[in-house]
Design a protein around this motif. Structure first.
Motif: not given
Lengths: 503, 321, 327
Positions: A6, A30-31, A34, A36, A190, A195, A210-212, A226
């Motif tokens: 993370s 948050l990774k 990513e 988010h 990205k 992040g 977005s991814d998440k 997700e």
């Protein structure tokens, strides 16, 4: 959870402001690489969370980790040095300075103690070229569109070695092409392992990029999902706060059966629009009905109200009241035609904080009468006492300053102010926001009883169940366009959510 | 302090009241302007213009009519006075127009007239100091009715009307409401720009009256020095009267008291035999103190420290008890 | 299209420069002997002190503030230096640095009040104005003549230029300050921070600029410029008197505004301010050559220009707002 992977992690964040618990035990992760999305309606706590992460506000409890190390940002500048940069909707740059300066101000390249403009311009040009932005960096920033200004802000953030980039509603004032360009940039960043926290209220964009998704509601964490696993309707349901299978329980008991009287149009709007805030729309409002305006934050709900009430002068279309075309140039005109508007920003557009409850109550009526026809002090006292009792306003007395009342009671005072003018159409913009449950129910009941007396009410609310409960008909807005009207059987939450989501 | 002489009251108190008359008039107008969150720094110039207009219209020709020395006025005195007041009211409207319609900040808008005003006054008097010999005109600034200076009656009248207007009609509440929150006031249906326009026009009228009194007092119109820096005194009087320079709640009585305090300082210093110009130092210190007391930040810094300092011993005392 | 856009910020500056040359040309056509280098140089000689003050004022306006104490500070410097030179018999070499230091500190104190206690700049400098003017009278009610030989020498010394022209030492000081201000404005972090803060103080703070320090220093700079202007003014007048430089603050503000520096902050031009002063100079000169008009026409003309420029700026700003909301 996998801590090693993370980038930014917040655990058990709590933050209270006087009277409100803005964040209650919220976790966020948050990774790297990513995008988010942070979602939630007004007052959900999105902006508070961002403020806490970037050091604008100190947190009451909880921990923030960046790359696994605990951090405590003291100011936005400090957060930036740690690697967390924010780009706001109203770009926080100095528009009067050149593009290059905006990237380098505070850390300008020097040559013999004086600013080396050549070097600065060259470096900026290079930096922007890497973001595929070929603009003249010597021009003042204000010459460029908001989209480019945002990219310049991102460039500045990247050059100060950002690891986490927060984009707070960056797309609200961009057109489709500009949004696409910004998204292109976001995807590029990205890939470089950055992040990105992205705040928006445009559903389409969430699924685009977005991814998440992390959803907040009333200061509480609803959950992180997700993006691919979360259907739109569910997303909206989670934001608005209705369990997906709880529809049957939505109470329609209080709703009035007044649809028969729809022939009596009070107000007709034809093609009314205001450039930059709301596309031309048609709207009919009948006597004795509660018309709900629904849509997400920023969809144009408030703008509809502002344009009808003459706050934003319409640049197209007309308003017809009881068969006569009227020219509404200002709120004062609107009031003369029997309109009343209760703004969503109670503090800045509603209460006059240093005046007493009594004065706040009689203000609109007195303005309608003009300064010469003074309401005597005795009459003012009678009126204010009557309304304090009628609306159950909790105050030490009519002479107390309104700023000393709680939010819900302030709201009731504003309601009293408008009821006193005996409006034929009352527009209520988020009248129940930020007030406690008891007061909420009282206000909802009041709205219904007012409609019963023949008053038309336009009701704007972010809370769908409230809208459904109160309205006899609904107009749905999305992206500043009125897209549908819903009435009768269709008025159930699932269908409304689908309409809002556009599926 | 007050004694009767030749049917007039004399004494320091009367003297202060009489001399403070122009400042009190300005303070009344300025109070309303400041209550709307504005400021009017052109009143001094308007005083000069008012004096110049009235003096040049009344004129100062001494002629022998039938062997008797009489004074010929160019126009009848009432016409001259009304013209002067009209001119300054129009100038006030000009300020109001720039601020409420064009949307220029109050300081900037009234700065224009501050710079131009003395030039205009000089233009009217053709660069001369015009002396007014016409006796009835001198009555405004130096005459007595019922043993009291006439100028006080002017102040009383203006104050009475203004007080009635702001407290017995809705005007006062509208002005306060605009000063506290102009946006919310507009949303509540108050015609904000109309009232802002009006307070500047009224401030112009008050300045015109003050100009008449000053001009009559010294029987001459001096475009350069009449009402010089008085705008600053007027602002000071308003804030001395407990009115916030951020607008909102206001007290006309407070402003009048503020004006009297300023005049008392001046008179006292005069009486002490110290050069009157030193009042400026005293005034500056007063301004600084008022500002500091009005500054929320200052109060926070200082009073929290005080509270801490006092808090600790009081706890100790409590422990002893 | 770029050129069209380029103009809006510079529009006042361009108008001012064009107007200056137009007025000078008009004077040259109308009056004999107007068209000469010396007439032009005399404008500089007579207004050197105003240029110096107006430059300090320009910095204050760029950062979004105002300083109305400058005229009084000039008077105080004249008075105090006259007192120290004539009554205390101090050397000019001590008095001048002392005066500059005093002006600087005076500004720093004002700036601190404005920044740390968030009191409106207008009110703080109003108090400063009262204080400085009052202190003059504390020193002396009457004029003190300056007979110091150093001052006398500088006051009368003419720096010869080709073709029988000359300038005074004051002009040299003013021009040096203009050069220094241009450098400070364009080539130092301090100068750019002033623009940034005036443009958007909130953003400037978020970008990590030292907002407080810069603000206080700008008022210090303005105080320093006023003190320098006071020194130059005392060369010019050779006396200290409580009524010196009455209302000069307004002339200084007017010069800056006419030179294209709006009172809203974030924009400003040192060269523009110099032209703003020169426009006042050319109007004075025109009126002098005309002979029958009195000097107060200068004030009316200046106020007229001021009004014109302020309204023009307002129109530009509102148009900008409108185009922004449409896009």
């Amino acid at each position: 959870m996998d801590d090693a992977n993370s980038l930014l992690k917040a655990k058990g964040i709590c933050k209270a402001f006087p009277g409100v618990k803005a964040l209650n035990n919220v976790d966020f992760e948050l990774k790297p690489g990513e995008i988010h999305c942070l979602m939630g309606e007004n007052g959900a706590g999105k902006s508070t969370l961002i403020k806490v992460l970037t050091g604008v506000d100190p947190l009451d409890a909880g921990d923030i980790f960046l790359d696994g190390k605990a951090i405590a940002p003291k100011s936005p500048h400090h957060a930036q040095q740690l690697g967390i940069s924010t780009v706001y909707q109203e770009v926080n740059l100095c528009a009067n300075l050149s593009v290059a300066e905006n990237i380098f101000i505070g850390r300008e390249p020097l040559r013999f103690g004086s600013i080396d403009w050549k070097e600065m311009n060259r470096k900026s040009q290079e930096l922007l070229a890497r973001l595929s932005l070929g603009i003249d960096v010597t021009q003042p920033l204000e010459r460029y569109s908001v989209a480019i200004q945002q990219m310049v802000a991102i460039a500045r953030a990247l050059d100060i070695s950002a690891k986490v980039l927060i984009l707070d509603e960056p797309t609200s004032s961009l057109d489709a092409q500009e949004v696409e360009k910004l998204f292109g940039l976001m995807r590029k960043l990205k890939k470089q392992g950055l992040g990105i926290i992205f705040v928006t209220h445009f559903i389409e964009q969430v699924y685009d990029v977005s991814d998440k998704i992390t959803i907040l509601r009333n200061g509480e964490l609803v959950g992180s999902y997700e993006t691919v696993n979360l259907p739109r309707v569910q997303l909206i349901a989670k934001m608005i706060g209705k369990a997906f299978d709880g529809f049957e329980s939505s109470c329609k008991t209080l709703k009035l059966d007044i649809l028969q009287e729809r022939r009596n149009n009070f107000l007709q709007v034809r093609g009314l629009g205001h450039k930059g805030s709301i596309h031309p729309f048609d709207l009919d409002i009948c006597k004795g009905e509660v018309l709900g305006l629904v849509g997400l934050l920023g969809s144009g709900r408030t703008e509809v109200a502002r344009t009808i009430f003459g706050i934003d002068k319409a640049d197209s279309g007309e308003i017809v009241i009881e068969g006569q075309t009227v020219a509404i140039q200002s709120p004062a005109d609107a009031i003369q035609y029997g309109l009343a508007y209760c703004s969503e920003n109670r503090k800045t557009e509603g209460i006059i904080e240093n005046l007493s409850v009594r004065e706040n109550i009689i203000l609109a009526l007195q303005a309608k009468l003009g300064w010469m026809k003074h309401i005597t002090k005795k009459r003012q006292d009678e009126i204010s006492k009557k309304y304090i009792a009628l609306l159950n306003i909790k105050t030490a007395g009519p002479e107390q300053l309104i700023k000393n009342l709680s939010g819900g009671n302030q709201q009731k005072v504003i309601l009293a102010r408008w009821l006193l003018t005996e409006p034929k159409l009352l527009i209520l913009d988020e009248p129940t926001r930020g007030i406690d449950v008891g007061a909420k129910v009282e206000i909802q009941k009041l709205i219904l009883s007012l409609a019963e007396t023949g008053m038309s009410v336009v009701f704007i609310s972010s809370e769908l169940d409230e809208s459904v409960r109160c309205s006899s008909r609904m107009a749905v807005l999305r992206d500043r366009v009125k897209i549908a009207e819903i009435s009768g059987e269709e008025m159930e939450e699932k269908y409304i959510m689908q309409t809002i989501a556009g599926v | 302090m007050i004694e009767m002489k030749d049917g007039h009251f004399y004494g320091v108190t009367i003297d202060i009241l009489n001399r403070a008359a122009p400042l009190m008039l300005l303070a009344i107008g300025m109070t309303l302007v400041i209550a709307t969150k504005g400021i009017d720094i052109s009143v001094g110039s308007m005083i000069a213009i008012s004096g110049a207009v009235v003096a040049s219209l009344i004129g100062g020709k001494l002629e022998y009519v039938d062997g008797v020395k009489t004074l010929i006025t160019l126009v009848p005195m009432p016409v001259a006075i009304i013209t002067a007041l009209l001119v300054t009211t129009l100038l006030g409207m000009w300020n109001g127009l720039l601020i409420s319609k064009v949307g220029i900040q109050p300081i900037v808008a009234t700065l224009i007239l501050l710079v131009a005003g003395r030039g205009i006054a000089q233009l009217i008097t053709q660069g001369q100091i015009i002396t007014v010999y016409y006796k009835p005109f001198q009555f405004i600034g130096t005459g007595y009715i019922l043993g009291l200076p006439f100028s006080l009656f002017v102040v009383g009248l203006v104050f009475g009307i203004t007080f009635y207007a702001v407290r017995k009609t809705a005007l006062g509440m509208f002005i306060e409401s605009i000063g506290i929150n102009a946006v919310a006031s507009r949303f509540a249906g108050i015609k904000v720009s109309k009232y802002i326009f009006s307070v500047y026009a009224f401030s112009g009228l008050c300045a015109g009256l003050a100009g008449l009194i000053i001009c009559s007092n010294v029987s001459s119109a001096d475009g350069n020095n009449a009402g010089l820096f008085i705008e600053l005194d007027a602002i000071l009087a308003v804030s001395l009267g407990g009115n916030s320079l951020d607008g909102g709640r206001f007290s006309l009585v407070g402003s009048l008291i503020g004006a009297l305090v300023i005049q008392s300082i001046t008179t006292t210093i005069y009486a002490l035999g110290v050069p009157p110009e030193i009042t400026l130092v005293v005034k500056s210190i007063v301004v600084i103190i008022i500002c500091l007391l009005q500054s929320a930040k200052f109060r926070k810094i200082v009073f929290s420290k005080w509270a801490q300092k006092r808090g600790i011993p009081s706890e100790k005392n409590a422990a002893k008890l | 299209m770029k050129k069209m856009q380029l103009s809006y910020k510079y529009i006042n500056l361009i108008i001012t420069v064009v107007l200056f040359f137009a007025l000078f040309a008009a004077g040259s056509v109308l009056y004999n002997g107007f068209f000469s280098t010396q007439v032009l140089l005399n404008m500089l000689i007579d207004n050197a002190f105003l240029i110096i003050t107006a430059i300090g004022m320009t910095f204050v306006l760029i950062i979004g503030g105002i300083d109305i104490s400058v005229g009084s500070v000039i008077a105080l410097v004249c008075m105090l230096s006259a007192y120290l030179l004539e009554i205390q018999h101090l050397s000019a070499l001590i008095v001048i640095p002392l005066m500059l230091l005093m002006g600087f500190l005076f500004g720093i104190v004002q700036g601190s009040f404005i920044h740390f206690f968030t009191i409106q700049p207008f009110i703080v400098t109003l108090a400063g104005m009262f204080l400085a003017r009052g202190l003059c009278y504390v020193i002396s009610i009457d004029t003190i003549m300056i007979t110091n030989s150093f001052y006398q020498f500088i006051a009368t010394y003419r720096i010869p230029l080709p073709f029988d022209n000359y300038i005074s030492i004051s002009v040299m000081i003013a021009l040096a300050l203009v050069a220094a201000a241009l450098y400070l404005n364009n080539y130092t972090k301090f100068g750019r921070a002033v623009y940034a803060i005036g443009g958007n103080a909130q953003s400037a703070m978020l970008m990590g600029l030292p907002v407080g320090r810069t603000k206080v220093l700008v008022y210090g700079l303005s105080g320093f410029c006023s003190a320098l202007s006071g020194v130059v003014f005392s060369f010019y007048m050779l006396s200290g008197y409580g009524l010196h430089a009455m209302g000069l603050e307004m002339d200084a503000i007017a010069s800056a505004v006419i030179g294209g520096t709006p009172l809203t902050g974030g924009v400003g031009f040192i060269t523009g301010t110099v032209f703003g002063v020169l426009i006042q100079g050319v109007i004075q000169t025109l009126i002098m050559f005309q002979g029958t008009l009195s000097s107060w026409w200068t004030k009316i003309a200046v106020a007229f220009l001021l009004c014109l420029f302020i309204v023009l700026q307002r129109i530009v700003v509102s148009r900008k707002e409108r185009t922004k909301s449409i896009s």
